[in-house]
Design an enzyme around this catalytic site. Structure first.
Site, PDB file in Angstrom:
ATOM      1  CB  THR A   1      -3.068 -71.368  21.687  1.00 32.73           C
ATOM      2  OG1 THR A   1      -2.590 -71.485  20.334  1.00 32.73           O
ATOM      3  CG2 THR A   1      -3.769 -70.031  21.841  1.00 32.73           C
ATOM      4  CG  LEU A   2      -3.909 -74.443  27.782  1.00 33.47           C
ATOM      5  CD1 LEU A   2      -5.031 -73.591  28.354  1.00 33.47           C
ATOM      6  CD2 LEU A   2      -4.206 -75.925  27.970  1.00 33.47           C
TER       7      LEU A   2
ATOM      8  CD  GLU B   1       0.344 -70.068  19.923  1.00 34.97           C
ATOM      9  OE1 GLU B   1      -0.113 -71.153  19.511  1.00 34.97           O
ATOM     10  OE2 GLU B   1      -0.358 -69.151  20.376  1.00 34.97           O
TER      11      GLU B   1
ATOM     12  CB  ILE C   1       1.312 -79.608  20.639  1.00 35.53           C
ATOM     13  CG1 ILE C   1       2.009 -80.679  21.477  1.00 35.53           C
ATOM     14  CG2 ILE C   1       1.913 -78.246  20.900  1.00 35.53           C
ATOM     15  CD1 ILE C   1       1.837 -82.056  20.958  1.00 35.53           C
TER      16      ILE C   1
ATOM     17  CE  LYS D   1       0.271 -68.957  15.663  1.00 35.44           C
ATOM     18  NZ  LYS D   1      -0.539 -70.126  15.999  1.00 35.44           N
TER      19      LYS D   1
END
Length: 204
Positions: A17-18, A98, A14, A33
């Site tokens: 990460t960006l 994340e 989705i 993460k």
């Protein structure tokens, strides 16, 4: 106390990460993460390190080889992820965490990603698509988090701006859409650096 945010999404792939790299770079935060599956296909921490080299990367606590839900990837390695072993890492910076997949992704036979979010105690930022279907997916995610009394920071929408979907999410979800990231022609370090910094502050 650690300050920061937990980034989850309405789906896998989705754009978590960006968004996490964008936040960590803009807030001069560390990135973590906790559970990384799919080690055979490259990892999100490695991607963040390439795209935002100034960001401190805290190693994942759990690394799993198969690109699957954490509970299944762990089962195939004859492992079990113990939620009690996942604690906030020590850092003197804000922390961007994340998650793996969305809030209802299983971690083991009894715990979901939402349970880990609740355990870590940071407010949540939900990453959502902007297009058709996002209203339902986003409202369901917000409902799951609210049921566990997890504080909600807001939503970031990825994709072509859709004012009607944004308005519906804010109205029915009762949260602000904090940013809308337009489609990028290519996801590169230069492109990430060209994005304006977050207009909202890191939660304290």
């Amino acid at each position: 106390m650690t300050r920061g945010v937990f980034v989850t999404g309405t789906d896998t792939g989705i754009g978590k990460t960006l968004v996490s790299a964008w936040l960590a770079r803009g807030w001069q935060a560390a990135y973590w993460k906790p559970i990384q599956s799919g080690m055979t296909e490259g990892t999100d921490p490695a991607w963040v390190a390439r795209m935002a080299p100034s960001v401190e990367i805290i190693p994942s606590a759990i690394e799993l080889q198969a690109p699957l839900s954490p509970h299944e990837a762990a089962r195939r390695e004859r492992r079990r992820i113990d939620l009690s072993a996942l604690v906030l890492p020590e850092t003197d910076k804000p922390l961007v965490i994340e998650g793996a997949g969305g809030a209802m992704v299983p971690i083991n036979e009894t715990a979901l990603m939402a349970d880990l979010i609740a355990r870590l105690g940071l407010p949540v930022l939900v990453v959502a698509r902007s297009g058709l279907g996002t209203i339902n997916h986003t409202l369901l995610t917000l409902e799951v988090l609210r049921r566990r009394r997890i504080p909600l920071l807001g939503v970031v929408m990825n994709g072509q701006r859709n004012p009607a979907n944004r308005q519906a999410i804010e109205h029915f979800g009762g949260v602000p859409v904090l940013a809308e990231i337009q489609p990028l022609p290519a996801v590169t370090r230069a492109m990430l650096e060209s994005l304006p910094p977050p207009a909202f502050a890191c939660p304290s």
